[in-house]
Design an enzyme around this catalytic site. Structure first.
Site, PDB file in Angstrom:
ATOM      1  N   TYR A 137       0.850  -1.186   0.000  1.00 55.48           N
ATOM      2  CA  TYR A 137       0.000   0.000   0.000  1.00 55.48           C
ATOM      3  C   TYR A 137       0.888   1.240   0.000  1.00 55.48           C
ATOM      4  CZ  TYR A 137      -3.921   3.089   0.872  1.00 55.48           C
ATOM      5  OH  TYR A 137      -4.874   4.065   0.741  1.00 55.48           O
ATOM      6  N   GLN A 198     -10.963  -0.199   1.024  1.00 59.47           N
ATOM      7  CA  GLN A 198     -11.362  -1.086  -0.083  1.00 59.47           C
ATOM      8  C   GLN A 198     -10.155  -1.704  -0.779  1.00 59.47           C
ATOM      9  OE1 GLN A 198     -11.893   2.175   0.060  1.00 59.47           O
ATOM     10  NE2 GLN A 198     -11.524   3.203  -1.893  1.00 59.47           N
ATOM     11  N   ASN A 221      -3.506   5.902   6.103  1.00 59.41           N
ATOM     12  CA  ASN A 221      -4.214   6.692   7.107  1.00 59.41           C
ATOM     13  C   ASN A 221      -4.929   5.780   8.112  1.00 59.41           C
ATOM     14  OD1 ASN A 221      -6.508   5.733   5.804  1.00 59.41           O
ATOM     15  ND2 ASN A 221      -6.937   7.651   4.753  1.00 59.41           N
ATOM     16  N   SER A 244       5.117   9.125  13.909  1.00 56.50           N
ATOM     17  CA  SER A 244       6.566   9.039  13.785  1.00 56.50           C
ATOM     18  C   SER A 244       7.262   9.613  15.016  1.00 56.50           C
ATOM     19  CB  SER A 244       7.018   9.782  12.530  1.00 56.50           C
ATOM     20  OG  SER A 244       8.365   9.508  12.258  1.00 56.50           O
ATOM     21  N   GLN A 266      11.032  14.970  12.056  1.00 53.99           N
ATOM     22  CA  GLN A 266       9.910  14.080  12.386  1.00 53.99           C
ATOM     23  C   GLN A 266       8.670  14.873  12.766  1.00 53.99           C
ATOM     24  OE1 GLN A 266      10.125  10.686  11.720  1.00 53.99           O
ATOM     25  NE2 GLN A 266      11.874  11.713  10.796  1.00 53.99           N
ATOM     26  N   GLU A 334      11.354   5.067  17.695  1.00 54.31           N
ATOM     27  CA  GLU A 334      11.435   4.609  16.301  1.00 54.31           C
ATOM     28  C   GLU A 334      12.804   4.962  15.714  1.00 54.31           C
ATOM     29  OE1 GLU A 334       9.035   5.367  12.080  1.00 54.31           O
ATOM     30  OE2 GLU A 334       8.833   6.768  13.737  1.00 54.31           O
ATOM     31  N   HIS A 335      13.181   6.238  15.767  1.00 53.71           N
ATOM     32  CA  HIS A 335      14.484   6.708  15.287  1.00 53.71           C
ATOM     33  C   HIS A 335      15.295   7.205  16.479  1.00 53.71           C
ATOM     34  CE1 HIS A 335      11.563   7.593  11.961  1.00 53.71           C
ATOM     35  NE2 HIS A 335      12.480   6.946  11.260  1.00 53.71           N
ATOM     36  N   ASP A 368      15.855   7.688   6.045  1.00 62.41           N
ATOM     37  CA  ASP A 368      14.536   7.688   5.420  1.00 62.41           C
ATOM     38  C   ASP A 368      14.615   7.441   3.919  1.00 62.41           C
ATOM     39  OD1 ASP A 368      12.934   7.996   7.595  1.00 62.41           O
ATOM     40  OD2 ASP A 368      12.563  10.134   7.322  1.00 62.41           O
ATOM     41  N   GLU A 422       0.782 -37.253  28.496  1.00 61.36           N
ATOM     42  CA  GLU A 422      -0.227 -36.275  28.085  1.00 61.36           C
ATOM     43  C   GLU A 422      -1.560 -36.926  27.757  1.00 61.36           C
ATOM     44  OE1 GLU A 422       1.349 -33.947  24.885  1.00 61.36           O
ATOM     45  OE2 GLU A 422       2.761 -32.869  26.173  1.00 61.36           O
ATOM     46  N   HIS A 427      -0.345 -40.874  19.629  1.00 59.76           N
ATOM     47  CA  HIS A 427       0.989 -40.313  19.453  1.00 59.76           C
ATOM     48  C   HIS A 427       2.043 -41.320  19.916  1.00 59.76           C
ATOM     49  CE1 HIS A 427      -1.040 -36.477  18.903  1.00 59.76           C
ATOM     50  NE2 HIS A 427       0.119 -35.869  18.684  1.00 59.76           N
TER      51      HIS A 427
END
Length: 443
Positions: A137, A198, A221, A244, A266, A334-335, A368, A422, A427
């Site tokens: 995406y 969608q 988003n 971020s 950022q 994150e950074h 980046d 068990e 088994h």
């Protein structure tokens, strides 16, 4: 321009309370978004192409007559590559080379099958194979992120993914040539000009025109993030990313305007982004604060930066660089920039970060775009248990077991004993039958 950025000191009695307030971020998705996304996903799953076409035409103000008409061919991607400026193409291809090289090294280090035989000849190992098809995406409209195309598609290609399907919204039919050129450079297989929940639904469930994928990666988003969360299980996803973040550990040796601009880098993403400076040098913190006020009026996105710094930013005075490293580990950013004369001295103390940028010349913005490592990173403290996007995200692992006759004798008894414990008699008997066969041969 006066900026009311939070200033804290670890020696202050109210530091912990203020620190927690600075880190707080409400991650709850709006209930109305969740409900609408669930409706769209169900509709696409039920009606396929018809639902995708209806939502795309409505939300992106298009007039397409079929989903097939929303697919861009390779010729159009190549045309976009020819359309961008020579400087843009050179930068795009240089960045792609570096990203590809890094992920090829990553493949060699952690993306290969392996096996060994133990003392009785039993083979044990792991078979690493790429996913068949992934969906990427890419945001569209006002936001154009060719760098995200490179960072999502190239590691998938290096991993050996057979088909990469990219979706990108084109509101009012506006196609960003740099994004399409990046798709050509990175090696995207197919591109559909659809977006939103969608698009995620089409990739997750498949339609008559859009193929079902095995995993969906890439930013979006709130609707896209919610949709990815909903379809997880039907397909894999990379992560649910929050705002971020950047954290700068500074010993006072880096020009303060450099650090101020790194904090801006950022903060300009959105009002919820977080920029934090940790330093044991109070005078240096004040210099950075003054540079923030001096430089902010020059920035085109100054209102967004200001809102981010005032809402979630912080300048924190620590007792030492060691304490700064401890606080960084609590934040798990994150950074993480180590803006120091001796970055290698502090790096071993840093356990939790999406990406660590060592030294004054290593600005986060280089990571980046073109340094090589992936810029898709865990946020909101999740790097305590997760990692940057990489080749490994586009592979799966199968265990390999080939038990020798001698191994069956040893392992069969162990397995049967545990299986009886068990209460799983079948088994146990499955293991014991092979022992009986071996005993007959021995007799």
């Amino acid at each position: 321009m006066k900026v009311q950025i939070r200033q804290l000191a670890t020696t202050a009695p109210d530091f912990e309370a203020e620190f927690h307030r600075a880190l707080h971020w409400a991650a709850e998705t709006d209930h109305a978004i969740e409900q609408r996304v669930a409706e769209i996903l169900a509709d696409v799953r039920s009606r396929g192409d018809a639902a995708v076409l209806e939502y795309t035409n409505r939300f992106d103000a298009l007039g397409a007559t079929s989903v097939a008409a929303l697919e861009l061919g390779q010729a159009e991607l190549q045309a976009a590559l020819q359309k961008i400026t020579p400087a843009q193409r050179q930068a795009l291809e240089a960045a792609a080379r570096r990203v590809r090289l890094y992920h090829e090294r990553q493949l060699e280090a952690c993306g290969r099958s392996w096996s060994y035989r133990d003392e009785d000849g039993t083979l044990l190992g792991q078979k690493v194979t790429p996913l068949d098809r992934v969906g990427v995406y890419v945001p569209g409209g006002k936001a154009a992120y060719p760098s995200s195309v490179l960072m999502n598609v190239i590691p998938a290609r290096v991993a050996g993914v057979g088909e990469i399907v990219m979706v990108v919204p084109t509101p009012r039919g506006e196609k960003n040539p740099l994004v399409l050129a990046a798709a050509a450079v990175a090696g995207v297989s197919r591109v559909f000009t659809i977006g939103g929940a969608q698009a995620v639904a089409a990739l997750a469930y498949g339609t008559a025109t859009v193929p079902k994928v095995d995993k969906i990666t890439g930013p979006g988003n709130a609707y896209v993030a919610s949709a990815k969360k909903h379809v997880f299980g039907s397909v894999g996803i990379d992560m649910i990313a929050g705002p971020s973040e950047i954290l700068v550990l500074a010993d006072g040796s880096t020009p303060p305007d450099w650090v101020a601009m790194d904090l801006f880098s950022q903060a300009e993403h959105d009002e919820l982004a977080q920029s934090i400076l940790l330093s044991p040098d109070a005078a240096y913190i004040e210099k950075v604060r003054l540079e923030i006020e001096r430089l902010l009026p020059e920035m085109p996105r100054r209102e967004v930066i200001r809102a981010s710094l005032e809402g979630r930013g912080a300048l924190i005075h620590t007792r030492s660089m060691e304490e700064a490293c401890e606080i960084s580990n609590r934040i798990a950013p994150e950074h993480l920039e180590v803006s120091s004369r001796e970055p290698q001295r502090w790096e071993p103390l840093l356990r939790h970060a999406g990406a660590i940028f060592l030294g004054a010349y290593t600005s986060e913005s280089l990571g980046d775009y073109c340094a090589g490592p992936n810029h898709v990173l865990p946020t909101s403290g999740t790097c305590r248990f997760s990692s940057p996007l990489g080749v490994y995200d586009f592979q799966k692992r199968s265990s390999l077991i080939e038990v020798s006759e001698a191994g069956a004798r040893t392992l069969g008894g162990i397995a049967a004993e545990l299986a009886y414990g068990e209460g799983l008699q079948a088994h146990a008997r499955a293991a014991e039958l092979r022992l009986s066969d071996i005993d007959k041969k021995g007799a």
